[in-house]
Design a protein around this motif. Structure first.
Motif, PDB file in Angstrom:
ATOM      1  N   ARG A 176     -32.873  35.231  28.850  1.00  0.00           N
ATOM      2  CA  ARG A 176     -31.423  35.240  29.066  1.00  0.00           C
ATOM      3  C   ARG A 176     -31.025  36.661  29.436  1.00  0.00           C
ATOM      4  O   ARG A 176     -31.325  37.601  28.711  1.00  0.00           O
ATOM      5  CB  ARG A 176     -30.672  34.795  27.818  1.00  0.00           C
ATOM      6  CG  ARG A 176     -29.147  34.796  28.047  1.00  0.00           C
ATOM      7  CD  ARG A 176     -28.367  34.329  26.841  1.00  0.00           C
ATOM      8  NE  ARG A 176     -28.726  32.942  26.568  1.00  0.00           N
ATOM      9  CZ  ARG A 176     -28.828  32.445  25.345  1.00  0.00           C
ATOM     10  NH1 ARG A 176     -28.633  33.207  24.292  1.00  0.00           N
ATOM     11  NH2 ARG A 176     -29.145  31.187  25.154  1.00  0.00           N
ATOM     12  N   VAL A 177     -30.362  36.803  30.590  1.00  0.00           N
ATOM     13  CA  VAL A 177     -29.894  38.108  31.056  1.00  0.00           C
ATOM     14  C   VAL A 177     -28.378  38.108  30.968  1.00  0.00           C
ATOM     15  O   VAL A 177     -27.714  37.188  31.456  1.00  0.00           O
ATOM     16  CB  VAL A 177     -30.363  38.393  32.500  1.00  0.00           C
ATOM     17  CG1 VAL A 177     -29.793  39.691  33.013  1.00  0.00           C
ATOM     18  CG2 VAL A 177     -31.887  38.422  32.563  1.00  0.00           C
ATOM     19  N   ASN A 178     -27.819  39.157  30.351  1.00  0.00           N
ATOM     20  CA  ASN A 178     -26.368  39.229  30.175  1.00  0.00           C
ATOM     21  C   ASN A 178     -25.705  39.992  31.322  1.00  0.00           C
ATOM     22  O   ASN A 178     -26.360  40.413  32.273  1.00  0.00           O
ATOM     23  CB  ASN A 178     -26.014  39.834  28.805  1.00  0.00           C
ATOM     24  CG  ASN A 178     -26.421  41.289  28.674  1.00  0.00           C
ATOM     25  OD1 ASN A 178     -26.677  41.998  29.653  1.00  0.00           O
ATOM     26  ND2 ASN A 178     -26.502  41.761  27.445  1.00  0.00           N
ATOM     27  N   GLU A 179     -24.394  40.189  31.222  1.00  0.00           N
ATOM     28  CA  GLU A 179     -23.600  40.825  32.281  1.00  0.00           C
ATOM     29  C   GLU A 179     -23.996  42.275  32.534  1.00  0.00           C
ATOM     30  O   GLU A 179     -23.675  42.848  33.562  1.00  0.00           O
ATOM     31  CB  GLU A 179     -22.106  40.817  31.928  1.00  0.00           C
ATOM     32  CG  GLU A 179     -21.499  39.499  31.598  1.00  0.00           C
ATOM     33  CD  GLU A 179     -21.761  39.056  30.157  1.00  0.00           C
ATOM     34  OE1 GLU A 179     -22.016  39.889  29.272  1.00  0.00           O
ATOM     35  OE2 GLU A 179     -21.734  37.851  29.922  1.00  0.00           O
ATOM     36  N   LEU A 180     -24.664  42.888  31.571  1.00  0.00           N
ATOM     37  CA  LEU A 180     -25.066  44.292  31.710  1.00  0.00           C
ATOM     38  C   LEU A 180     -26.510  44.436  32.175  1.00  0.00           C
ATOM     39  O   LEU A 180     -27.038  45.543  32.249  1.00  0.00           O
ATOM     40  CB  LEU A 180     -24.870  45.021  30.379  1.00  0.00           C
ATOM     41  CG  LEU A 180     -23.447  44.991  29.834  1.00  0.00           C
ATOM     42  CD1 LEU A 180     -23.389  45.623  28.452  1.00  0.00           C
ATOM     43  CD2 LEU A 180     -22.496  45.683  30.794  1.00  0.00           C
ATOM     44  N   GLY A 181     -27.162  43.316  32.474  1.00  0.00           N
ATOM     45  CA  GLY A 181     -28.525  43.357  32.976  1.00  0.00           C
ATOM     46  C   GLY A 181     -29.588  43.470  31.904  1.00  0.00           C
ATOM     47  O   GLY A 181     -30.743  43.726  32.210  1.00  0.00           O
TER      48      GLY A 181
END
Length: 194
Positions: A176-181
């Motif tokens: 899982r990759v979030n909005e901040l990478g």
């Protein structure tokens, strides 16, 4: 008469040695990676690290990158793109070459609720802006990425999972990759450990 003590090991000494050997075997088993999960884990960690590297590079260089997941290809593949004045172009870097899954490796990607997953009301008919039919006229035209890695530091959040054919669901690896990478990898459950 003198009492001679019999030579040999006592039961306690033998049990102590068996406990030590058992614990040593347990630690060796834990330390040696599971070869069955190695391919899935490697793919998950590779994509997670590449996204983090490109996110940092996008901020440092002021360039926008993207990832195009070709889910129609067998086996599935993904490639990294860079936004130029001529549009999206393949990123030419040895770390970010096109990645094709090994035969028998299944990968699925879910991009978190963005416009191209919904009907696009700006265009007539059922086609949306990002449907492959819009690009069929020009075979050399590169399709736009589903995941954007922007120079502002933002990344399109997404989740991917890998499972080799014939393996149990408990051996599935998730990223899982979030909005901040930043990426989180885990195995075996659909939801990331807290």
């Amino acid at each position: 008469m003198s009492l001679r003590r019999a030579r040999g090991f006592t039961l306690l000494e033998i049990l102590l040695v068996m406990v030590i050997l058992g614990m040593s075997a347990m630690f060796v088993t834990i330390a040696v990676p599971n070869q069955n999960a190695k391919a899935e884990q490697t793919e998950a960690l590779r994509l997670g690290m590449l996204v983090e590297i490109l996110s940092d590079d996008a901020i440092r260089r002021g360039e926008d990158y993207g990832i195009y997941f070709d889910q129609s290809a067998q086996p599935m593949s993904y490639r990294f793109l860079i936004l130029t004045a001529d549009g999206w172009q393949p990123l030419e870097h040895r770390l970010a070459e096109k990645v094709t899954m090994e035969k028998g490796m299944a990968m699925s990607v879910t991009v978190d609720g963005f416009a191209w997953q919904q009907k696009d009301s700006l265009f007539e008919g059922d086609d949306s802006l990002f449907e492959p039919s819009r690009f069929e006229q020009d075979e050399d035209k590169i399709e736009p990425p589903q995941v954007l890695i922007l120079s502002s530091g933002e990344v399109t959040p997404f989740e991917a999972d890998w499972l080799e054919q014939g393996k149990e669901e408990s051996q599935r690896w998730f990223l899982r990759v979030n909005e901040l990478g930043k990426g989180d990898c885990w195995q075996g459950a659909e939801h990331a450990p807290q």
